[in-house]
Enzyme design. Structure first.
Site, mmCIF file in Angstrom:
data_model
loop_
_atom_site.group_PDB
_atom_site.id
_atom_site.type_symbol
_atom_site.label_atom_id
_atom_site.label_comp_id
_atom_site.label_asym_id
_atom_site.label_seq_id
_atom_site.Cartn_x
_atom_site.Cartn_y
_atom_site.Cartn_z
ATOM 1 C CG ASN A 59 -2.123 -1.513 0.164
ATOM 2 O OD1 ASN A 59 -2.249 -1.623 0.517
ATOM 3 N ND2 ASN A 59 -2.840 -0.983 2.185
ATOM 4 C CG ASP A 82 -3.554 -5.214 -4.168
ATOM 5 O OD1 ASP A 82 -4.366 -6.673 -3.677
ATOM 6 O OD2 ASP A 82 -3.206 -5.013 -2.430
ATOM 7 C CG ASP A 111 7.691 6.098 -9.170
ATOM 8 O OD1 ASP A 111 7.055 5.315 -9.214
ATOM 9 O OD2 ASP A 111 9.010 5.518 -8.913
ATOM 10 C CD GLU A 136 2.670 2.090 -9.560
ATOM 11 O OE1 GLU A 136 3.001 2.871 -10.456
ATOM 12 O OE2 GLU A 136 2.336 1.744 -8.572
ATOM 13 C CD GLU A 137 5.743 1.527 -7.569
ATOM 14 O OE1 GLU A 137 5.897 1.185 -8.656
ATOM 15 O OE2 GLU A 137 6.112 2.906 -7.215
ATOM 16 C CG HIS A 167 -1.455 10.289 -22.073
ATOM 17 N ND1 HIS A 167 -2.751 9.137 -23.626
ATOM 18 C CD2 HIS A 167 -1.054 9.277 -20.771
ATOM 19 C CE1 HIS A 167 -2.993 9.001 -22.279
ATOM 20 N NE2 HIS A 167 -2.798 9.152 -20.894
ATOM 21 C CG ASP A 257 -6.622 5.337 -22.538
ATOM 22 O OD1 ASP A 257 -7.132 5.181 -22.272
ATOM 23 O OD2 ASP A 257 -5.320 6.168 -22.647
ATOM 24 C CG HIS A 261 -7.028 11.452 -27.789
ATOM 25 N ND1 HIS A 261 -6.885 12.446 -28.260
ATOM 26 C CD2 HIS A 261 -7.822 10.787 -27.044
ATOM 27 C CE1 HIS A 261 -8.843 13.152 -27.248
ATOM 28 N NE2 HIS A 261 -8.416 11.771 -27.316
ATOM 29 C CD GLU A 285 -11.353 5.935 -24.093
ATOM 30 O OE1 GLU A 285 -11.588 7.541 -23.061
ATOM 31 O OE2 GLU A 285 -10.202 6.755 -24.521
ATOM 32 C CG ASP A 357 -12.777 8.026 -18.298
ATOM 33 O OD1 ASP A 357 -12.126 8.390 -17.748
ATOM 34 O OD2 ASP A 357 -12.516 7.154 -19.195
HETATM 35 C C1 NOJ Z 1 -9.147 7.053 -21.401
HETATM 36 C C2 NOJ Z 1 -9.291 6.737 -20.189
HETATM 37 O O1 NOJ Z 1 -10.761 5.973 -20.070
HETATM 38 C C3 NOJ Z 1 -9.067 7.556 -18.907
HETATM 39 O O2 NOJ Z 1 -9.490 8.023 -18.115
HETATM 40 C C4 NOJ Z 1 -7.374 8.159 -19.243
HETATM 41 O O3 NOJ Z 1 -7.251 9.433 -18.607
HETATM 42 C C5 NOJ Z 1 -7.652 8.757 -20.128
HETATM 43 N N1 NOJ Z 1 -7.975 8.038 -21.387
HETATM 44 C C6 NOJ Z 1 -6.190 9.390 -20.762
HETATM 45 O O4 NOJ Z 1 -5.829 8.155 -20.283
HETATM 46 CA CA CA Z 2 5.055 4.032 -9.216
#
Ligand code: NOJ
Ligand code: CA
Ligand code: NOJ
Length: 719
Positions: A59, A82, A111, A136-137, A167, A257, A261, A285, A357
């Site tokens: 945690n 987790d 981090d 991811e730790e 990104h 994701d 874009h 998405e 979202d």
């Molecule tokens: C779409 C994801 O579902 C959303 O939660 C995220 O913040 C953005 N893409 C950017 O990664």
């Molecule tokens: Ca991390």
């Protein structure tokens, strides 16, 4: 290793490296039934941090201390969920009929926190990657990730990873100390960040202001997220190699994701890399702001051609309107018709009522009966249903409209007796037994503003669904169905008030149902599932983007024990053959472009099912034309050329590549996915808003695509 030798036969060494990346230990195939299609699945979307804390030891990790809030007061920090927590609850999911879990991005996120308005924000959601090759730790170690996959597979559950290659993380170009400045690491080695980017890993065009602008959405930052340049050779290789690394660890599918874009060309080459490496499924998405979103057509084109299906935002809007906001069933039916015409692989769309979202359904309308109806609809309409975690526990937090982050509360409990859980469980079971739900057609049979009765049909398999979302009982008379004469019990066993249905014999597939009353808020589901047919019937082929040497999985009924499978008229070798599923290797010698898959047995030849056969392995190439023909508002420049990937010289704007982008008018460019190691002829053309086509003059341009990596070519428009 068998897979590698097969690939070696069809690929040059350079392409092989690009497709597979460095040597990794290839694991045995997952023991899940079919990774190449999700159509019979019930998907369940998990925000890992908010599901269940199965290991309190991670945690507050030493690598990134202070990002955990044990009080759960700051909704933008880690709360403890987790990989081990998901693993601990697999039985709960399995009992509900879940067959695939989409987990939030599992890779190493920043981090540090990003501080906005004095509030610390962590990457608890997973969309702020720093290293695409590490876990991811806060979620767990690599061993815990492997253990989750192994446990999921032993429960017959596929694991779909959320992959966010658009990104890295929040960056402020004027302040290198803000968050991690978008830093990118490769398996622990620092590569660069957004503030100091000598290698050109990122775009530096500011943040998107017009979300309907094709250029801005692809080349500017999503808010302040450091936007990766996928055409950069290092970035391209890292994003593909790392995705395949996780596939090798046992991941079964990919949710991509922010596909709106990134260029469609790079993404098709990404899909080819992953699909040629492992038998799997991808969906993206593509957020639609409304049903009249100006980029809707781009979204359809992407879904139809890239090898990546999409989350069904169009239907999501329609479902929320109909069940959540008092809209009519007629409009819901219209959405099914519209998407059915536009999307080539409509059964591959991923349907959902809500996600991380948007506000949860019960925030929109705190009415459990309507939620149950929406769930029944989602589980019986075309497309793969994806249930957002907690919906079955009526989870919602309505603060400030219930959007992000209030739509991501901690899972409140794991009861298996809620009505929602039972509805999902019963209909998931039906989805896996009656293929009309996974592969069948959709026909509206009876409808008014409140009542929707529709039929799903795959040859002789039939499912009839009746929903009354209104406040009063409806008398249903004059209903016809393809269900044969007989009496059918409700597949929901009366959970939502449904009773049995008696059908008498009619003609032409229209058998009259006896009149009945459908009470307010009631749902009934009736099913007919006869034995295997004598003539083979194909319901699904996956992946829909393929090429010589790749595996395809063909599903349907009546395949018997043996026969012939053809792709584009060429006989394919098969590696397994059962009455409902055949695995085959796409043969060489099939014409590139659309190819029809057929199955022939002693009982006859099936229907054809189209796949897209690529010319070869794919590389993304940016084509630029300078000083192009002058255009007026609404006119566009397109690219067309000598290979199917470039439209085979088509001047049709849904086949030629474009519309191209012109932020530096009159220079236009587009990234297209083209066959590697191949010499291509191409030209540019103008298509006016009225549809008039003008080719540039002169001889064809010629370009030889690289055998791996990325490419680019710039030419002047020939007057
Ligand atoms: C779409 C994801 O579902 C959303 O939660 C995220 O913040 C953005 N893409 C950017 O990664
Ligand atoms: Ca991390
Ligand atoms: C198609 C032809 O095959 C190609 O050679 C030519 O350049 C274009 N049309 C434009 O005229």
């Amino acid at each position: 290793m068998q897979r590698r030798s097969r690939l070696t036969a069809v690929l040059s060494a350079g392409v092989l490296l690009a497709a597979l990346g460095p040597a990794t230990s290839v694991r045995a195939d997952a023991p899940v039934s079919n990774r190449a299609s999700l159509k019979q699945d019930l998907c369940y979307q998990i925000v890992t941090d908010r599901f269940f804390d199965g290991n309190t030891g991670n945690n507050n990790p030493t690598k990134s201390p202070g990002l955990y809030d044990s009080t759960k007061a700051n909704w933008k920090l880690y709360w403890g969920g987790d990989f081990a927590g998901i693993q601990a609850k697999l039985a709960y999911l399995k009992n509900m009929g879940v067959t695939s879990i989409w987990i939030s991005p599992h890779v190493d996120n920043i981090d540090k926190s990003a501080v906005y308005g004095g509030t610390a924000n962590a990457g608890y959601h997973g969309y702020w990657a720093r290293d695409f090759k590490k876990t991811e730790e806060h979620f767990g170690t690599l061993a815990e990730f492997d253990a989750l996959i192994a446990a999921a597979h032993s429960n017959g559950i596929k694991v779909i990873m959320d992959w966010a290659p658009n990104h890295t993380s929040p960056a402020n170009p004027a302040d290198s100390t803000f968050a991690e400045a978008g830093a990118l690491y490769d398996n622990g080695t620092f590569l660069g960040n957004y503030v100091s980017d000598p290698n050109g890993y990122f775009h530096h065009n500011g943040g998107i202001t017009n979300w309907d602008d094709r250029y801005q959405t692809q080349y500017l930052n999503l808010a302040d997220l450091a936007d990766l340049e996928q055409q950069n050779a290092t970035v391209n290789n890292l994003l593909k190699t790392d995705a395949n690394y996780w596939m090798d660890r046992g991941v079964d599918g990919v949710r991509v994701d922010a596909v709106k874009h990134m260029t469609a060309g790079w993404q098709k080459s990404f899909a080819d890399t992953v699909l040629s490496h492992k038998d799997t499924t991808l969906f993206g998405e593509w957020y639609l702001g409304s049903q009249s979103d100006p980029l809707y057509a781009d979204n359809v084109r992407f879904a139809n051609t890239s090898g990546i299906s999409v989350l069904d935002f169009y239907m999501n809007i329609a479902m929320r309107n109909a069940f959540g906001s008092g809209g009519s069933m007629t409009a819901l039916d219209a959405a099914i018709t519209k998407t059915g015409q536009d999307y080539k692989y409509k059964e591959n769309l991923i349907t959902f009522i809500d996600n991380h979202d948007m506000s949860r359904f019960l925030t929109l309308n705190n009415n459990q009966s309507l939620l149950h109806q929406a769930l029944a609809f989602m589980l019986t309409v075309r497309g793969t249903p994806c249930l957002y975690y907690g919906t079955e526990q009526y989870l919602h937090n309505d603060t400030s409209g219930g959007g992000d982050p209030w739509n991501r509360p901690m899972m409140p409990g794991f009861s298996e007796t809620t009505t929602a859980y039972q509805v999902v469980k019963k209909l998931s079971a039906l989805r896996q037994t009656n293929p009309a739900l996974a592969w069948g057609t959709h026909q509206q049979r009876w409808m008014n503003n409140d009542v929707y009765i529709y039929e799903r049909k795959f040859n002789n398999d039939v499912v009839l669904v009746a929903i009354n979302k209104g406040a009063s009982a409806a008398n249903i008379t004059g209903l016809n169905t393809a269900l044969p004469a007989g009496t059918y019990s409700d597949q929901l066993t009366g959970t939502l008030g449904g009773g049995s249905l008696t059908v008498t014999s009619g003609s032409g597939g229209n058998n009259p149902a006896n009149a009945f009353t459908l009470n307010a808020g009631n749902v009934a589901v009736w099913s007919y599932h006869p034995g295997e047919p004598s003539t083979p019937q194909i319901g699904s082929v996956g992946p829909t983007l393929t090429r010589a040497g790749n595996t395809i999985t063909v599903e349907g009924r009546g395949f018997g024990a043996s026969g012939t499978l053809k792709v584009g008229g060429v006989t394919a070798s098969t590696t397994s053959w059962t009455a409902n599923r055949i695995k085959a290797t796409v043969p060489a010698g099939v014409a590139a472009g659309t190819a029809s898959v057929t199955v022939t047995t002693s009982g006859g030849t099936s229907n054809g099912y189209d796949v897209i056969n690529e010319s070869a392995a794919q590389v993304p190439v940016t084509f630029t034309v300078t000083n192009a023909s002058p255009t007026s508002v609404g006119d566009n420049i397109y690219l067309s050329g000598s290979v199917s990937e470039l439209g085979n010289w088509s001047t049709n704007k849904s086949v030629a590549i474009g519309p191209m982008l012109a932020p530096n008018y009159p220079t236009w460019y587009v990234t297209a996915s083209v066959p590697a190691c191949t010499t291509i002829q191409f030209k540019f053309l103008k298509i006016t808003s009225g549809g008039a086509v003008t080719w540039e003059n002169g001889t064809n341009h010629s370009y030889t695509a690289p055998c791996s990596g990325t490419g680019s070519t710039t030419v002047g428009w020939q007057y």
